[in-house]
Scaffold this motif. Structure first.
Motif, mmCIF file in Angstrom:
data_model
loop_
_atom_site.group_PDB
_atom_site.id
_atom_site.type_symbol
_atom_site.label_atom_id
_atom_site.label_comp_id
_atom_site.label_asym_id
_atom_site.label_seq_id
_atom_site.Cartn_x
_atom_site.Cartn_y
_atom_site.Cartn_z
ATOM 1 N N UNK A 513 52.759 53.821 -32.437
ATOM 2 C CA UNK A 513 51.931 52.786 -31.822
ATOM 3 C C UNK A 513 51.353 51.847 -32.882
ATOM 4 N N UNK A 514 51.033 52.398 -34.057
ATOM 5 C CA UNK A 514 50.448 51.579 -35.117
ATOM 6 C C UNK A 514 51.458 50.574 -35.685
ATOM 7 N N UNK A 515 52.719 50.981 -35.770
ATOM 8 C CA UNK A 515 53.714 50.087 -36.379
ATOM 9 C C UNK A 515 54.439 49.242 -35.336
ATOM 10 N N UNK A 516 54.245 49.532 -34.061
ATOM 11 C CA UNK A 516 54.964 48.823 -33.013
ATOM 12 C C UNK A 516 54.789 47.300 -33.091
ATOM 13 N N UNK A 517 53.586 46.758 -33.364
ATOM 14 C CA UNK A 517 53.455 45.307 -33.431
ATOM 15 C C UNK A 517 54.329 44.658 -34.505
#
Length: 566
Positions: A513-517
């Protein structure tokens, strides 16, 4: 163990190469071997009493020295068997089809017993640099297992490459472990020759790369006090000469001997000798007593591609003067024709190999301790598991072959074709937590094989012209893979890109979730720029011809999922 072993089953499975007469042996790439070739009269294999060729077993065949020794053993007339943690890596070497391959682990007694059957000489080229905290126990168990199996199989000779060390000094844990391994072999009932070498200089060696990058990057170097210690480096060519010659020593020889080149230098002199050969100004070096081995290894990790797990044992090995105590080796193995190679000539040749993109083997391709090693599960095995994927596809006017040439060259100097700053940040984050980071690069600028390192990825599978699958070796809470495919489509090709992440626990889910952007920037940019690069190759190929009728790349599919596979 880090170099060539993993437990793959209770028994070693030996795959024999295609049958061929010993007299008619042909070795892939043998004509390209640099000295020693194995065909030198003092190195050629001596037949068994029945006239058949002797068999050599190499432990560590996919490592830096083992990967160079095997083709020379074949050239010398030995039948060669290798014990490797992943037989696919053996098959990726030019000589892979010319050897017998046993899949097994050096600590698995049953696997080793099978591997040593019918063996005349055993080469033990495993070392523990980069291994976990319990490496001394693992080293000890593996060496004793191999020694016991060799004795039971009536192996005639064990050849072990250990570390050059002073007799009256407190040794680092890594060097102490290598000394202990040598002592285990010397106490066994099988005659052993323990070759003790210091800094090995050759294209792709970790020692050479540490000297090279420290000198290239730093015009002024604050350095630990060990830069003033005396060291006796040896060219990789001469190490291979002694390894080959060790197989022919008299059967009553059971001892440790030092090997080293003709020059005794301070480490600072080695750096400035490199600078002269590289056309750089000599470097100012300040010796600082406050830099401990731990701090120095962090410093090396910061300014060179060498990760901390490898830098620390290298640095620790330099804490004392390490010079050859005597030349007893000269009574056992004649020196190479023309003598031992001086340090600066070894540097000159290594630089030539680097510049020609002709590095035979490299430290980069050594397995990383603690990194995931299991292959990508097949799609049906995903049922019920959480897997995050990012899938993208683009069409291009370039041919499938032109697209593949770009895919095959990815990483290293060529980069990752998108958001270099984000890639650099991810690489630095990995280095800070003890990972390999992006600076590891790749052995060859243009060709990849199974087992090669590409920055913080490992090549897991290749279908030439079609598929490149990479397994992540960066520090992540889970397992990650990246697949790149080239498929002919109409008059052009389709590029398929798939990233997969199998999270471990809550940490893995939060990581994704942290790297998804950032994935929208990184992965979409990769797909666009890889296809654009392929079309650039196409334009170069068609330069003398008409450039009309080009098809602009078009996004055919973009799919991002974050759900359990079904």
């Amino acid at each position: 163990m880090r170099s060539a072993f993993v437990l793959t089953g209770h028994r070693a499975s030996i795959v024999k190469p295609p049958a061929m007469s010993q007299a008619g042996r042909t070795v892939s790439g043998m004509s390209e071997l640099s000295a020693p070739t194995g065909r030198e009269p003092v190195l050629v294999a001596q037949p068994r009493p029945d006239g058949s060729a002797p068999r050599a077993l190499v432990l560590g065949a996919t490592g830096y020295l083992g990967g160079r020794l095997v083709p020379r053993l074949l050239s010398a007339g030995y039948r060669v068997r290798v014990l490797a943690r992943d037989p696919r890596r053996v098959g990726a070497f030019p000589w892979g089809d010319d050897v017998e391959t046993a899949a097994g682990d050096a600590t698995d007694a049953a696997a080793v017993r099978d591997a040593v059957e019918g063996v005349d000489v055993l080469f033990y080229l495993i070392h523990s640099m980069g291994s976990g905290r319990d490496f001394e126990t693992t080293d000890r168990v593996a060496a004793q297992t191999v020694a016991d199996a060799a004795a039971a199989a009536s192996v005639s000779r064990i050849v072990y490459l250990g570390g050059l060390h002073p007799e009256d000094a407190t040794l680092s844990a890594h060097l102490r472990s290598r000394v202990e391994v040598g002592e285990i072999f010397l106490r066994s009932s099988v005659p052993a020759l323990v070759l003790q070498a210091g800094v090995v200089i050759g294209s792709g060696s970790a020692s050479f790369e540490m000297v090279r990058h420290l000198t290239d990057v730093l015009p002024y170097m604050p350095a630990p006090k060990w830069v003033r210690n005396h060291i006796q480096p040896i060219a990789v060519r001469d190490v291979l000469h002694y390894l080959l010659g060790a197989a022919r020593v008299a059967p009553n020889v059971n001892r440790a001997v030092d090997i080293g080149g003709p020059d005794v230098l301070r480490y600072g002199q080695m750096m400035n000798g490199y600078a002269l050969e590289a056309g750089l100004p000599q470097r100012a070096i300040a010796s600082l007593p406050v830099l401990t081995p731990r701090l120095a290894s962090h410093w090396v990790n910061l300014v060179t591609p060498i990760p901390k797990s490898i830098a620390r044992p290298l640095v620790e090995s330099l804490q004392n003067d390490c010079v050859v105590k005597d030349r007893a080796i000269d009574d056992l193995v004649p020196r190479p024709e023309g003598g031992l190679m001086p340090y600066r000539e070894a540097v000159r040749r290594a630089l030539g190999r680097v510049n020609d993109d002709a590095i035979e083997t490299s430290w980069q391709d050594a397995e990383v301790s603690g990194a995931p090693s299991d292959p990508l599960p097949s799609d049906p095995e995903w049922a019920g598991r959480l897997v995050y994927t990012d899938v993208r596809s683009m069409t291009t006017a370039a041919s499938s072959a032109q697209l593949w040439s770009v895919i095959e060259g990815i990483g290293g100097e060529n980069g990752w074709y998108s958001s270099p700053l984000l890639w650099a940040i991810r690489g630095w984050m990995d280095r800070l937590v003890g990972g390999v980071g992006l600076a590891r690069g790749r052995r060859s600028r243009s060709v990849v094989t199974v087992g090669d390192a590409l920055d913080f990825w490992r090549v897991e599978a290749i279908e030439p012209g079609h598929l490149l699958r990479l397994r992540a070796e960066m520090k992540v809470p889970g397992g990650a893979w990246l697949e790149l495919r080239a498929t002919p489509e109409g008059e052009g090709a389709r590029f398929d890109q798939r990233a997969l992440f199998f999270p471990t626990g809550l940490a893995g889910r939060l990581y994704w979730l942290a790297v998804l952007p950032f994935h929208g920037l990184i992965f979409s940019g990769m797909a666009r720029r890889i296809t654009a690069a392929a079309e650039h190759v196409q334009r170069d190929d068609l330069e003398p011809k008409s450039k009309a009728g080009r098809i602009a790349p078009e996004i055919a599919e973009v799919e991002t999922t974050a759900a359990p596979s079904t």
